[in-house]
Design an enzyme around this catalytic site. Structure first.
Site, short mmCIF file in Angstrom:
data_model
loop_
_atom_site.label_atom_id
_atom_site.label_comp_id
_atom_site.label_asym_id
_atom_site.label_seq_id
_atom_site.Cartn_x
_atom_site.Cartn_y
_atom_site.Cartn_z
N GLY A 10 6.99 18.95 -13.96
CA GLY A 10 7.39 17.57 -14.19
C GLY A 10 6.88 17.14 -15.55
N GLY A 12 7.41 14.12 -17.11
CA GLY A 12 7.51 12.68 -17.31
C GLY A 12 6.25 12.12 -17.96
N GLN A 13 5.96 10.85 -17.68
CA GLN A 13 4.80 10.21 -18.30
C GLN A 13 3.49 10.91 -17.91
OE1 GLN A 13 5.25 8.21 -20.69
NE2 GLN A 13 5.97 6.17 -20.12
N ILE A 14 3.33 11.22 -16.62
CA ILE A 14 2.10 11.90 -16.20
C ILE A 14 2.07 13.31 -16.75
CG2 ILE A 14 0.69 12.68 -14.26
CD1 ILE A 14 1.76 10.41 -12.60
N ILE A 119 0.48 15.50 -7.32
CA ILE A 119 0.32 14.08 -7.66
C ILE A 119 1.48 13.25 -7.10
CG2 ILE A 119 0.06 12.42 -9.57
CD1 ILE A 119 -1.15 14.54 -11.25
N ASN A 121 4.10 11.19 -5.01
CA ASN A 121 3.96 10.27 -3.87
C ASN A 121 5.13 10.37 -2.90
OD1 ASN A 121 1.47 8.85 -4.22
ND2 ASN A 121 2.34 7.85 -6.01
N ARG A 152 -10.67 3.79 -10.05
CA ARG A 152 -10.29 2.37 -10.08
C ARG A 152 -11.39 1.51 -9.46
NH1 ARG A 152 -4.00 3.63 -8.38
NH2 ARG A 152 -3.19 3.72 -10.52
N HIS A 176 -3.66 7.93 0.44
CA HIS A 176 -3.44 7.28 -0.84
C HIS A 176 -2.37 6.21 -0.66
CE1 HIS A 176 -3.37 6.73 -5.12
NE2 HIS A 176 -2.16 7.21 -5.28
#
Length: 320
Positions: A10, A12-14, A119, A121, A152, A176
């Site tokens: 993947g 993408g952004q991650i 990662i 979801n 977080r 999560h």
């Protein structure tokens, strides 16, 4: 000796952020995989061209072929659809389950000895499905969630107490999602438990309760602000922390979605728990004692994950 090989499924952004962080830390050579032609190649080239200025040595490449991840030491899976405002992680189940089937088969065929970090979801259900589709050993497949949720929690606590986050220890149990369990009793500032800090007048119980809720809503808060995507810097950094512990056999104690078989009264189930990550993968599940209220929240979270796993089995008969 050859550098470790890190496959990022993947781009993408991650995925792009993972590639950049892995390069900066010189964890190994990086292969970015994505079905979108040009995206992984472009990001890999862009990061590679930053190497002379950032002074890292790592080979970067992009591909649409699973054959190019062959022999990967670590696979980090971010492929799938991200949340949009108003969506829960659970809304992604049907779409991303199909993605996990394709990814699991690709990893099994070309990188069966890799340590796999998921990662995608809804995390706890997707890491379970990915393990089922890939057939890899349970200790070599885990999900990135607890490190992020704990980060977080630690950030919000450091802000509240106006102290360095280096001195804040906190971790989160359970799935999560909205039912995650930030454990106030086990969280500390310089070794001082949060309940004691309330007694010392550093904060109030109401403020701690608000921080716990904000931790649960942490992902949704960012989705709401970005409007067109979800968090990527913190998730990527959290996954890299896990990968580094594996590659360097650091044996860090990190919360993640791990296979639990006996601990916490669970039998053959993926959920967020404290673990030790080293060269053997998830080498140990750390079982902590919980009071009645904590156990009730954890049980509620486990039941939510069980519901998602059951839904996966209803969608794909091969998982039953």
């Amino acid at each position: 000796m050859a550098r470790p090989k890190i496959a990022l499924i993947g781009a993408g952004q991650i995925g792009g952020t993972l590639a950049h962080l892995a390069a900066l830390k010189e964890l190994g050579d990086v292969v970015l995989f994505d079905i979108a032609e040009g995206i992984p190649e472009g990001k890999a080239l862009d990061i590679a061209e930053s190497g002379p200025s950032a002074k890292f040595d790592a080979r970067m490449s992009g591909t649409q072929s699973y054959a190019d991840i062959a022999g990967a030491d670590v696979c980090i899976v971010t492929a799938g659809v991200a949340r949009k405002p108003g969506m829960s992680r659970d809304d992604l189940l049907g779409i991303n389950l199909k993605v996990m089937k394709s990814v699991g088969e690709g990893i099994a065929a070309h990188a069966p000895n890799a340590f796999v970090i998921c990662i995608t979801n809804p995390l706890d259900a997707m890491v379970w499905a990915l393990r089922e589709f890939s057939g890899l050993p349970h200790e070599k497949v885990c999900g990135m969630a607890g490190v992020l949720d704990s980060a977080r929690f630690r950030h919000f606590l450091a802000d509240e107490f106006d102290v360095s986050m280096k001195d804040v220890t906190a971790f989160v149990l359970g799935g999560h999602g909205d039912t995650m369990v930030p454990l106030v009793r086990y969280s500390t500032v310089a070794g001082i438990p949060l309940p004691d800090l309330v007694k010392m007048g550093w904060t109030t119980q109401d403020k701690l309760d608000a921080i716990v809720q904000r931790t649960r809503d942490g992902g949704a808060e960012i989705v709401g602000l970005l409007k067109t995507g979800s968090a990527f810097y913190a998730p990527a950094t959290s996954a890299i922390e896990m990968a580094e512990s594996y590659l360097k056999d650091q044996k860090r104690v990190l919360p993640c979605a791990a296979y639990v078989d006996g601990a916490y009264g669970l039998k053959g189930f993926y959920v967020g728990v404290p673990t030790v990550i080293g060269a053997g993968g998830v080498e140990r599940v750390v079982e902590i004692s919980m009071n009645k209220d904590e156990q009730a929240m954890f049980d509620n979270s486990v039941n939510a994950v069980k519901g998602l796993v059951a839904a996966c089995k209803g969608i794909d008969d091969s998982l039953s």
